[in-house]
Design an enzyme around this catalytic site. Structure first.
Site, PDB file in Angstrom:
ATOM      1  N   SER A  30       0.835  -1.214   0.000  1.00 42.90           N
ATOM      2  CA  SER A  30       0.000   0.000   0.000  1.00 42.90           C
ATOM      3  C   SER A  30       0.866   1.259   0.000  1.00 42.90           C
ATOM      4  O   SER A  30       0.602   2.215  -0.737  1.00 42.90           O
ATOM      5  CB  SER A  30      -0.897   0.011   1.247  1.00 42.90           C
ATOM      6  OG  SER A  30      -1.798  -1.058   1.218  1.00 42.90           O
ATOM      7  N   ARG A  34       1.505   4.300  -3.064  1.00 43.49           N
ATOM      8  CA  ARG A  34       1.257   5.711  -2.771  1.00 43.49           C
ATOM      9  C   ARG A  34       2.516   6.547  -2.946  1.00 43.49           C
ATOM     10  O   ARG A  34       2.451   7.711  -3.342  1.00 43.49           O
ATOM     11  CB  ARG A  34       0.678   5.835  -1.351  1.00 43.49           C
ATOM     12  CG  ARG A  34      -0.771   5.316  -1.278  1.00 43.49           C
ATOM     13  CD  ARG A  34      -1.132   4.878   0.116  1.00 43.49           C
ATOM     14  NE  ARG A  34      -2.549   4.584   0.305  1.00 43.49           N
ATOM     15  CZ  ARG A  34      -3.148   3.419   0.005  1.00 43.49           C
ATOM     16  NH1 ARG A  34      -2.445   2.428  -0.528  1.00 43.49           N
ATOM     17  NH2 ARG A  34      -4.429   3.241   0.244  1.00 43.49           N
ATOM     18  N   SER A 178     -13.471   0.888   2.736  1.00 46.45           N
ATOM     19  CA  SER A 178     -12.460   0.645   1.709  1.00 46.45           C
ATOM     20  C   SER A 178     -11.468   1.798   1.643  1.00 46.45           C
ATOM     21  O   SER A 178     -11.834   2.929   1.302  1.00 46.45           O
ATOM     22  CB  SER A 178     -13.129   0.458   0.338  1.00 46.45           C
ATOM     23  OG  SER A 178     -12.146   0.530  -0.679  1.00 46.45           O
ATOM     24  N   GLN A 180      -9.233   1.936  -0.536  1.00 50.27           N
ATOM     25  CA  GLN A 180      -9.046   2.255  -1.953  1.00 50.27           C
ATOM     26  C   GLN A 180     -10.049   3.307  -2.406  1.00 50.27           C
ATOM     27  O   GLN A 180      -9.701   4.233  -3.140  1.00 50.27           O
ATOM     28  CB  GLN A 180      -9.172   0.985  -2.799  1.00 50.27           C
ATOM     29  CG  GLN A 180      -8.034   0.011  -2.522  1.00 50.27           C
ATOM     30  CD  GLN A 180      -8.116  -1.259  -3.339  1.00 50.27           C
ATOM     31  OE1 GLN A 180      -9.104  -1.502  -4.026  1.00 50.27           O
ATOM     32  NE2 GLN A 180      -7.080  -2.072  -3.268  1.00 50.27           N
ATOM     33  N   ASP A 331      -6.865  -8.218   4.446  1.00 52.31           N
ATOM     34  CA  ASP A 331      -6.100  -9.119   3.571  1.00 52.31           C
ATOM     35  C   ASP A 331      -5.599 -10.359   4.309  1.00 52.31           C
ATOM     36  O   ASP A 331      -4.973 -11.232   3.702  1.00 52.31           O
ATOM     37  CB  ASP A 331      -4.898  -8.373   2.972  1.00 52.31           C
ATOM     38  CG  ASP A 331      -5.351  -7.309   1.976  1.00 52.31           C
ATOM     39  OD1 ASP A 331      -6.431  -7.465   1.385  1.00 52.31           O
ATOM     40  OD2 ASP A 331      -4.623  -6.321   1.804  1.00 52.31           O
ATOM     41  N   ARG A 362     -12.388 -14.889  -1.876  1.00 48.64           N
ATOM     42  CA  ARG A 362     -11.565 -15.551  -0.841  1.00 48.64           C
ATOM     43  C   ARG A 362     -12.405 -16.308   0.183  1.00 48.64           C
ATOM     44  O   ARG A 362     -11.895 -17.244   0.820  1.00 48.64           O
ATOM     45  CB  ARG A 362     -10.689 -14.510  -0.127  1.00 48.64           C
ATOM     46  CG  ARG A 362      -9.592 -13.999  -1.020  1.00 48.64           C
ATOM     47  CD  ARG A 362      -8.666 -13.030  -0.330  1.00 48.64           C
ATOM     48  NE  ARG A 362      -7.578 -12.686  -1.227  1.00 48.64           N
ATOM     49  CZ  ARG A 362      -6.823 -11.597  -1.125  1.00 48.64           C
ATOM     50  NH1 ARG A 362      -7.030 -10.739  -0.136  1.00 48.64           N
ATOM     51  NH2 ARG A 362      -5.849 -11.374  -1.974  1.00 48.64           N
TER      52      ARG A 362
HETATM   53  C1  S3P Z   1      -5.543  -1.490  -0.021  1.00 48.11           C
HETATM   54  C2  S3P Z   1      -6.791  -1.542   0.545  1.00 48.11           C
HETATM   55  C3  S3P Z   1      -7.537  -2.793   0.733  1.00 48.11           C
HETATM   56  C4  S3P Z   1      -6.667  -4.029   0.589  1.00 48.11           C
HETATM   57  C5  S3P Z   1      -5.716  -3.920  -0.569  1.00 48.11           C
HETATM   58  C6  S3P Z   1      -4.825  -2.702  -0.447  1.00 48.11           C
HETATM   59  C7  S3P Z   1      -4.898  -0.179  -0.192  1.00 48.11           C
HETATM   60  O1  S3P Z   1      -8.564  -2.856  -0.238  1.00 48.11           O
HETATM   61  O2  S3P Z   1      -7.466  -5.182   0.449  1.00 48.11           O
HETATM   62  O3  S3P Z   1      -4.888  -5.068  -0.641  1.00 48.11           O
HETATM   63  O4  S3P Z   1      -3.675  -0.134  -0.456  1.00 48.11           O
HETATM   64  O5  S3P Z   1      -5.593   0.836  -0.067  1.00 48.11           O
HETATM   65  P1  S3P Z   1     -10.006  -2.190   0.045  1.00 48.11           P
HETATM   66  O6  S3P Z   1      -9.760  -0.782   0.330  1.00 48.11           O
HETATM   67  O7  S3P Z   1     -10.791  -2.361  -1.221  1.00 48.11           O
HETATM   68  O8  S3P Z   1     -10.577  -2.976   1.182  1.00 48.11           O
END
Ligand code: S3P
Length: 457
Positions: A30, A34, A178, A180, A331, A362
């Site tokens: 992550s 970024r 989320s 993301q 995760d 999963r």
């Molecule tokens: C992540 C957020 C998570 C995670 C992914 C990495 C990130 O996803 O499952 O492996 O780097 O922001 P979600 O935000 O969809 O839960």
């Protein structure tokens, strides 16, 4: 176990007495994504050390180059150093070709945030796994800035985005927990005048917020309700290039950690693992199950908490994992399910609906794979229930990975304790997040090798 012409990418894992040694896991995925994205938007040169050189992050690096940033890798006496020369906020340029995000949901969704507020048209695709994953969760809020999206029915990749040069700032409450989605909206807000606000009812990983602050953006983070946050970003800041030191990924560390806990006589020290509380739910859960995990040398590096972890094998006891913890270990459920299958008693993992839309489904993959290995597992709605007997399940199955790195690694860890070996049909997806996984585990005492090789005595 099936012996019919296995693929050269199939791996098997055989039981071992224990794991021991000292290791470093690859950089946090992550934070790595970024660092490249914010580096590409900053003015000046951002130097990144410890970047994860997995396929997912390399897909982000390639995309940032396609968008006009200069991204280079240098080798400094064996240490990889990445340099990014940014374009400044609003300075990305239209890509000449399709942006291929491979297996990486984080690359796709966060990048869509950037593309949404640049006045240009881009086309994005990904591998078969990513093309199945939902994208409306980001295209819907990003449309509110003024961006337009075209995709087939269902809002999945491939899709085209026409970004806006006249973005309006947005206040958005995320309907799913989320990081993301939150990050896509914040990144879009970087090139919108005024304040963009994201409200989340359950706090998710805050690497975007921390790194935006590190690069000089002005943002405030306030509590929202009992478990949520309200993040407000002032748009069109001047981001200043800043050095980034990427800690080891706690989600990757989870595999050797659980392997050491469940194999007989193990002792591991993992150096330099990120301990951000919004990523640390697995470790909290394992401790509640009785795990012997000690945090050493706790420190803060580059705005992120980091520690060394010392692990000794321990008997584990099943527990109830509350739904409001899911976001902090989203995760890690595949590997927790493996730990639960080797524990005594029932482990109930609640609120796992999001697991169905990860690199693979999963929830189904773990339920079916563990059952094939002889464990007793049920799915009730969005909850996964694993009945541990105090002994590892039998093993003796070949698991279909379906392009999911964490499914592959979880079952290879299970094979370290089962009476019969466990195999995975295609381990190549592991390179998306943990290049060198099998070699590193074998250096600690594991026996992972191509399924085509005959078993060692
Ligand atoms: C992540 C957020 C998570 C995670 C992914 C990495 C990130 O996803 O499952 O492996 O780097 O922001 P979600 O935000 O969809 O839960």
């Amino acid at each position: 176990m099936s012996t019919a012409a296995p693929s050269p990418r199939a791996l098997r894992s055989d039981a071992v007495a224990g794991l021991s040694g000292e290791l470093r896991v690859p950089g946090d995925k992550s934070i790595s994504h970024r660092s490249l994205m914010l580096g590409a938007l900053a003015v000046g040169e951002t130097v990144v050390r410890g970047l994860l050189e997995g396929e997912d992050v390399l897909a982000t690096a390639a995309a940032m180059r396609q968008l006009g940033a200069e991204v280079v890798r240098e080798d400094h006496a064996g240490e990889a150093v990445w340099r990014v020369w940014g374009r400044g906020i609003g300075g990305l340029t239209e890509p000449a070709d399709v942006l291929d995000m491979g297996n990486s949901g984080t690359s796709a969704r966060l990048l869509m945030g950037l593309l949404a507020t640049h006045p240009m048209t881009s086309v994005m695709t990904g591998d078969a796994s990513l093309r199945r994953r939902p994208m409306k969760r980001v295209t819907e809020p990003l449309s509110r800035f003024g961006a337009e999206f075209w995709s087939r029915e269902g809002g999945r990749l491939p899709l085209a985005v026409k970004g806006t040069g006249e973005a309006v700032p947005v206040t958005y409450e995320t309907p799913v927990a989320s990081a993301q989605v939150k990050s896509a909206v914040l990144l879009a807000g970087l090139n919108a005048p005024g304040e963009t606000t994201v409200i989340e009812t359950t706090a998710t990983r805050d690497h975007t917020e921390r790194m935006l602050g590190h690069f000089g953006a002005s943002l405030t983070v306030e509590p929202h309700g009992p478990t949520g946050r309200r993040v407000t970003l002032v748009g069109q800041p001047e981001l200043r290039a800043a050095p980034v030191v990427v800690p080891g990924d706690p989600s990757s560390a989870a595999f050797p950690v659980v392997a050491a806990l469940i194999t007989g006589d193990s002792h591991l020290i993992l150096r330099n693992v990120g301990t951000n509380p919004l990523r640390f739910g697995l470790y909290e859960t394992l401790k509640e199950m009785g795990a012997d995990i000690i945090l050493l040398n706790e420190r803060v590096e580059g705005g992120e908490p980091v520690a060394d972890l010392e692990i000794r094998s321990t008997g584990l006891t099943g527990i109830d994992v509350p739904a409001d913890r899911a976001a902090s270990m989203i995760d890690e459920f595949p590997i927790l399910a493996v730990a639960a299958a080797c524990a005594s008693g029932t482990t109930r993992m609640n609120g796992l609906g999001e697991l169905r839309v990860k690199e693979s489904d999963r929830l189904t993959a773990m339920a079916e794979g563990l059952a094939a290995c002889g464990a007793t597992v049920t799915v009730e709605g969005d909850d996964l229930i694993v009945e541990g007997t105090g002994e590892p399940p039998r093993g003796g199955a070949t698991i279909a990975v379906n392009l999911d790195h964490r499914i592959a690694m979880s079952f290879l860890v299970l094979g370290m304790v089962t009476r019969e070996p466990v195999a995975v049909d295609d381990a190549s997806a592991i390179d998306t997040s943990f290049p060198g996984f099998a070699r590193l585990m074998n250096d600690l005492g594991a026996r992972i090798r191509p399924l085509t090789e005959t078993a060692a005595p």
